[in-house]
Design an enzyme around this catalytic site. Structure first.
Site, PDB file in Angstrom:
ATOM      1  N   ALA A 195       7.797 -20.236 -15.604  1.00  0.00           N
ATOM      2  CA  ALA A 195       7.752 -19.542 -14.227  1.00  0.00           C
ATOM      3  C   ALA A 195       8.796 -20.224 -13.311  1.00  0.00           C
ATOM      4  O   ALA A 195       8.422 -19.856 -11.912  1.00  0.00           O
ATOM      5  CB  ALA A 195       6.416 -19.047 -13.796  1.00  0.00           C
ATOM      6  N   ARG A 255      12.493 -18.310 -14.682  1.00  0.00           N
ATOM      7  CA  ARG A 255      12.315 -18.458 -16.328  1.00  0.00           C
ATOM      8  C   ARG A 255      11.082 -17.939 -16.251  1.00  0.00           C
ATOM      9  O   ARG A 255      10.078 -17.406 -15.553  1.00  0.00           O
ATOM     10  CB  ARG A 255      11.799 -19.956 -16.465  1.00  0.00           C
ATOM     11  N   HIS A 256      10.755 -17.105 -17.597  1.00  0.00           N
ATOM     12  CA  HIS A 256       9.538 -16.311 -18.035  1.00  0.00           C
ATOM     13  C   HIS A 256       8.146 -17.024 -17.588  1.00  0.00           C
ATOM     14  O   HIS A 256       8.230 -18.170 -17.811  1.00  0.00           O
ATOM     15  CB  HIS A 256       9.663 -15.962 -19.433  1.00  0.00           C
ATOM     16  N   GLY A 257       7.301 -16.512 -17.579  1.00  0.00           N
ATOM     17  CA  GLY A 257       5.817 -17.133 -17.395  1.00  0.00           C
ATOM     18  C   GLY A 257       5.430 -18.012 -18.842  1.00  0.00           C
ATOM     19  O   GLY A 257       6.041 -17.812 -19.846  1.00  0.00           O
TER      20      GLY A 257
END
Ligand SMILES: *[C@@H]1O[C@H](CO)[C@@H](O)[C@H](O)[C@H]1NC(C)=O
Ligand SMILES: *[C@@H]1O[C@H](CO)[C@@H](O)[C@H](O)[C@H]1NC(C)=O
Length: 487
Positions: A412, A88-90
C-alpha cells in the site's frame, strides 16, 4: 483491527480523556508480549517488500482512519489543485511459486521425523515439531491475490487522503476521479477497494454500490504505464531474462553471511544444512511476514530467525530490488520515463487550466501498480541512492544504507504529487508549487532538500527526463551488427 481498537474509536465522535486512557490500556494489553511476540516486532522492520504499511507508519496501529498530517504540508495561501497518486496494491497472498517452496520446506520437516533424541535440544525439537504441526494455510489459487487486509489498507488510505485533502476530494469531484490500474487482479481490486473507502467517506453508513455503478466507473487498465517493465525490450533482454544480471543476488546467497544464517537455521530445525538453501529460508522468513500481515497471527516461523538473520535476509531482498528495479542498471529506471512524463503532463494541464481560470478537469488521478512500478520511478528521480552500489561483498558497509525496500515500498505504499496554486505570489512563476509525499510523509526534493518546490524549478531539474527520455528509444536493444545475426 488490533483487539477491537477500531470499535473503541468509533464508539465516540470526540474521544474523551477517559476513552483515550481506555484505548491506551487496551493497546498496552495487546502489546504485552505473549511469549516470543517481541520477536515478531523485532523482525518486522526487515521484511522488505513484504512489510506492512503500519510498520512505516506506526501511528496507524492506533487509528488507521485519521491522517497524521505532516506539519510540512503546505497550507494557508496555497491551495491544492491537483493530486496524482501512484499506489502499490495492498497486502497480498504469497505467489504460487512461494507457496511451492514453502511446501518443499514442510516436506523437509516431515521427513526429519521424531527420531531425534539428542539431549539438551528439547526447545529446538519443540520448535521443529511446532513448525511441522503449523498448518500450511496457503493454497495455489491464492497466487498473489489481494487479501481482505489489503482491501482494508486501501479503504483506510482513501479515507485518510480524503480528510487530508478536502479541497480535492470534494463530493463534486467524486465523479471526476480518474483511476488507472495495472491489469493484475491485486491492483484492480485495490482500485475498487479505494473507491469503496471513498464512498464510505461521502456516504457514511451506506453500503457502496457495485463499482460499475459508481459515477467514475471502474479503474481503467493501462499496463504500458503501470507495468512499463513488461513492455521494455531492453530491460527484458538485458535484465529480466538475463541469467547473469542478478549476479550479486546469487553470489550473496552462497556468501559467508548467508552460510552463517543457513547453519543457524539448520541447527534450529535439526535438518541437514545441505538440504537448505537461501531461497528456502527466505520463504520461511516471508511466511512469518505473511502470517503477520495477512492473518495477524504470530507464526512459529518467526522463532526460527533472530535479528541478525533478518538483516541478512532483508539484504538479499534489497539486493534483488536494487539490481532488478533500481540503480543496478540504468535501463531499470529509464524504462519508467513514460510514467514520469505522464505525471507531468497531468500537472502541466492543470497549470494551464488554472491560468485560463478554468476548472481543473482531473483534480484527482489515482494509479494502482506494484513495488516494481514505484521503485524505478523513485530511482529515476534520484531517491535513496547510496554512494556505493549494493553488492554481494559489502553487506557490513551497507548497514546504514538508504536503499531499504521495506521503508520505501511496503504494501500500500504511495507516492503522491500535489500541485498547489498560491495566492499572493510575487511572480507568476511562484504561483504554482509542488510537494511530494511518500507514504503520507513529505519527501524532500532530491536537488534542494526543501519540502516544497516551485513547479517550474522541479520541471527544470528533471528537464533531461522530461525532454530527452523517449521510452521507445531507451528500450530499443543496441543495434547488433547484422553479420552476427546468424550466430
Ligand atoms: C547480461 O548481464 C551482464 C551483466 O550485466 C551483461 O554483461 C550482459 O551483456 C547481459 N547480457 C545480455 C544478453 O544483455
Ligand atoms: C559490422 O559488419 C561490417 C560489415 O558487415 C564489418 O565490416 C564490421 O567490422 C562489423 N563491425 C563489428 C563491430 O563487428
Amino acid at each position: 483491527m488490533l483487539c477491537g481498537t477500531r470499535g473503541l474509536l468509533r464508539a465516540s465522535v470526540a474521544p474523551t480523556a477517559a476513552l483515550a486512557a481506555a484505548l491506551l490500556s487496551t493497546l498496552a494489553r495487546c502489546s504485552l508480549p505473549e511469549r516470543g511476540d517481541l520477536r515478531t516486532t523485532a523482525l518486522s522492520p526487515y521484511f522488505g517488500t513484504k512489510t506492512r504499511y503500519e510498520d512505516v507508519n506506526p501511528g496507524l496501529l492506533l487509528d488507521p482512519e485519521t491522517p497524521r498530517r505532516d506539519p510540512e504540508l503546505l497550507a494557508g495561501s496555497c491551495t491544492p489543485v491537483q493530486l496524482v497518486a501512484l499506489i502499490r496494491h495492498g497486502t497480498r497472498y504469497p505467489t504460487a511459486k512461494q507457496i511451492n517452496k514453502l511446501r518443499q520446506l514442510y516436506g523437509l520437516l516431515q521427513a526429519r521425523g521424531p527420531k531425534d533424541k539428542r539431549p539438551g535440544s528439547a526447545e529446538s525439537r519443540g520448535l521443529g515439531a511446532a513448525l511441522a504441526d503449523w498448518p500450511l494455510w496457503y493454497a495455489d489459487w491464492m497466487d498473489g491475490q489481494l487479501v481482505e487486509k489489503g482491501r482494508q489498507d486501501m479503504r483506510q488510505l482513501a479515507l485518510r487522503l480524503a480528510s487530508l485533502f478536502p479541497a480535492l476530494f470534494t463530493h463534486e469531484n467524486y465523479g471526476r476521479l480518474r483511476l488507472i490500474t495495472s491489469s493484475k487482479h491485486r491492483c484492480m481490486d485495490s482500485g475498487v477497494a479505494f473507491l469503496q473507502g471513498l464512498w464510505q467517506h461521502y456516504y457514511p453508513g451506506l453500503s457502496p454500490p457495485d463499482v460499475a455503478d459508481m459515477e467514475c466507473g471502474p479503474p481503467r487498465v493501462n499496463d504500458k504505464l503501470m507495468r512499463f517493465f513488461d513492455h521494455c525490450e531492453k530491460f527484458l533482454t538485458e535484465v529480466e531474462r538475463n541469467a547473469t544480471a542478478l549476479y550479486h543476488v546469487e553470489a550473496f546467497k552462497t556468501g559467508p553471511e548467508m552460510q552463517n544464517t543457513l547453519k543457524k537455521v539448520a541447527d534450529t530445525l535439526q535438518v541437514p544444512v545441505n538440504d537448505l538453501n537461501a531461497d528456502l529460508i527466505q520463504v520461511a522468513f516471508f511466511t512469518c511476514s505473511f502470517d503477520l500481515a495477512i492473518r495477524g497471527v504470530k507464526s512459529p516461523w518467526c522463532d526460527v530467525f533472530d535479528v541478525d538473520d533478518a538483516k541478512v535476509l532483508e539484504y538479499l531482498n534489497d539486493l534483488k530490488q536494487y539490481w532488478k528495479r533500481s540503480y543496478g542498471y540504468t535501463i531499470n529506471s529509464r524504462s519508467s520515463c513514460t510514467l514520469f512524463q505522464d505525471i507531468f503532463q497531468h500537472l502541466d494541464k492543470a497549470v494551464e487550466q488554472k491560468q485560463r481560470s478554468q476548472p481543473v478537469s482531473s483534480p484527482v488521478i489515482l494509479q494502482f501498480g506494484h513495488a516494481e512500478t514505484l521503485l524505478p520511478l523513485l530511482s529515476l528521480m534520484g531517491y535513496f541512492k547510496d554512494k556505493e552500489p549494493l553488492t554481494a561483498y559489502n553487506y557490513k558497509k551497507q548497514g546504514h544504507r538508504k536503499f531499504r525496500s521495506g521503508h520505501i515500498v511496503p504494501y500500500a505504499s504511495n507516492l503522491i504529487f500535489v500541485l498547489y496554486h498560491c495566492e499572493n505570489a510575487k511572480t507568476p512563476k511562484e504561483e504554482f508549487q509542488v510537494q511530494m509525499l511518500l507514504n503520507e510523509k513529505v519527501l524532500p526534493l532530491v536537488h534542494s532538500q526543501e519540502t516544497v518546490s516551485l513547479y517550474e524549478d522541479l520541471k527544470n531539474h528533471y528537464k533531461d527526463i522530461l525532454q530527452s527520455c523517449q521510452t521507445n528509444e531507451e528500450c530499443k536493444l543496441p543495434k547488433v551488427n547484422s553479420t552476427y545475426d546468424e550466430l
